[in-house]
Structure formats: C-alpha cells, structure tokens
Design an enzyme around this catalytic site. Sequence first.
Site, PDB file in Angstrom:
ATOM      1  N   ASP A  48       0.985  -1.126   0.105  1.00 15.96           N
ATOM      2  CA  ASP A  48       0.031  -0.050   0.029  1.00 15.96           C
ATOM      3  C   ASP A  48       0.730   1.459   0.093  1.00 15.96           C
ATOM      4  OD1 ASP A  48      -3.065   0.403   0.857  1.00 15.96           O
ATOM      5  OD2 ASP A  48      -1.889   2.219   1.223  1.00 15.96           O
TER       6      ASP A  48
ATOM      7  N   HIS B  77     -10.128  -5.006  -3.530  1.00 17.07           N
ATOM      8  CA  HIS B  77      -8.877  -5.230  -2.790  1.00 17.07           C
ATOM      9  C   HIS B  77      -8.824  -5.780  -1.474  1.00 17.07           C
ATOM     10  CE1 HIS B  77      -9.970  -0.880  -2.569  1.00 17.07           C
ATOM     11  NE2 HIS B  77      -9.522  -0.960  -1.422  1.00 17.07           N
TER      12      HIS B  77
HETATM   13  P1  5GP Z   1      -9.734   1.541   0.266  1.00 14.13           P
HETATM   14  O1  5GP Z   1     -10.249   2.527   1.108  1.00 14.13           O
HETATM   15  O2  5GP Z   1     -10.394   1.683  -1.144  1.00 14.13           O
HETATM   16  O3  5GP Z   1     -10.021   0.158   1.057  1.00 14.13           O
HETATM   17  O4  5GP Z   1      -8.328   1.605   0.302  1.00 14.13           O
HETATM   18  C1  5GP Z   1      -7.469   1.845  -0.922  1.00 14.13           C
HETATM   19  C2  5GP Z   1      -5.981   1.873  -0.563  1.00 14.13           C
HETATM   20  O5  5GP Z   1      -5.405   2.088  -1.861  1.00 14.13           O
HETATM   21  C3  5GP Z   1      -5.601   2.801   0.444  1.00 14.13           C
HETATM   22  O6  5GP Z   1      -5.003   2.433   1.611  1.00 14.13           O
HETATM   23  C4  5GP Z   1      -4.489   3.711  -0.178  1.00 14.13           C
HETATM   24  O7  5GP Z   1      -3.572   4.024   0.537  1.00 14.13           O
HETATM   25  C5  5GP Z   1      -4.177   2.885  -1.396  1.00 14.13           C
HETATM   26  N1  5GP Z   1      -3.780   3.249  -2.839  1.00 14.13           N
HETATM   27  C6  5GP Z   1      -4.259   4.398  -3.484  1.00 14.13           C
HETATM   28  N2  5GP Z   1      -3.557   4.763  -4.450  1.00 14.13           N
HETATM   29  C7  5GP Z   1      -2.597   4.047  -4.597  1.00 14.13           C
HETATM   30  C8  5GP Z   1      -1.578   3.755  -5.563  1.00 14.13           C
HETATM   31  O8  5GP Z   1      -1.434   4.264  -6.601  1.00 14.13           O
HETATM   32  N3  5GP Z   1      -0.545   2.835  -5.306  1.00 14.13           N
HETATM   33  C9  5GP Z   1      -0.701   2.006  -4.061  1.00 14.13           C
HETATM   34  N4  5GP Z   1       0.238   1.126  -3.844  1.00 14.13           N
HETATM   35  N5  5GP Z   1      -1.749   1.881  -3.229  1.00 14.13           N
HETATM   36  C10 5GP Z   1      -2.635   3.243  -3.415  1.00 14.13           C
END
Ligand code: 5GP
Length: 126
Positions: free
Chosen positions: A35, A110
């Site tokens: 992440d 994810h």
């Molecule tokens: P959600 O809130 O959708 O469950 O989590 C999305 C996750 O994706 C977040 O923890 C955020 O830090 C991660 N994230 C967002 N953009 C990117 C990116 O470009 N690369 C990576 N590796 N993680 C990302």
Amino acid sequence: MAYVYDPQNIFAKILRGEIPNKTVLETEHSLAFHDIGPQAPVHVLVIPKGPYVTYDHFAAEASDAEIVDFTRAVNQVCELVGVRPGDGLGGYRLISNAGEAGVQEVPHLHVHVMGGRVLGRMVSKP
Ligand code: 5GP
C-alpha cells in the site's frame, strides 16, 4: 444487481502497468503489492486481475479458478511478509472495504493484509 466497473480506477492502471507498484506476489489471476500509504508495518493489498468492484461482486461473478487463486494468494502473501500467527509477532487483519458505508476509495476489489504490530480491536466508533 448489475455491477459497474470503472476501468480508469487506479488499480486498473496498476494492472495495465501505467502506474508502478511494489509487487509482493503475482499469480495467474491476482496481484499483491505494498500500500502506498501504509497504516501498519505490514500493509499489502491483494487484488484480482479481473474487473471486480467489491468482494461481493467477485464472489458472485468470478470463476472458481479466480476465487481459488485469489484465496491462495492471500495465504502466500501472509507467508511472504511473515504475518502468519506463530511467525515472530504473528497475526494479521484482512479488511475489504466496499461502497459508501465501507468507505471504499478505490473501486477495484482489494483485500488489505495488515500486521506487524498489535492492531487494536475491530473498528472505531464514530
Ligand atoms: P480503500 O479505502 O479503497 O479500501 O483503500 C484503498 C487503498 O489504496 C488505500 O489504503 C491507499 O493508500 C491505497 N492506494 C491508493 N492509491 C494507490 C496507489 O497508487 N498505489 C498503491 N500502492 N496504493 C494506493
């Protein structure tokens, strides 16, 4: 219910190689990477390569091969990053946020694999 997948989401771009990632594991149907904003010493995201928005979408429409591959990928990630219970400070938490109430930021399924510290209990109250 019809699920609508946005192919411009950031994880779709990662899968197409348009955005770099720190890969932990790649399998036939899944990809795992660190992440970008880790919330714990271990914070890895495991995603299917197929266009699924949420866990329920994946569970409803993915093939058996994709589901088995994804499930086994989570296991392999736990081993690779050393969070299986019994390995040092073992133990981990899996989180899959979906939709508005789940506060999902990226609309591609994810699973967050988090560990490396004691994570506290469940979710915080508002
Ligand atoms: P959600 O809130 O959708 O469950 O989590 C999305 C996750 O994706 C977040 O923890 C955020 O830090 C991660 N994230 C967002 N953009 C990117 C990116 O470009 N690369 C990576 N590796 N993680 C990302």
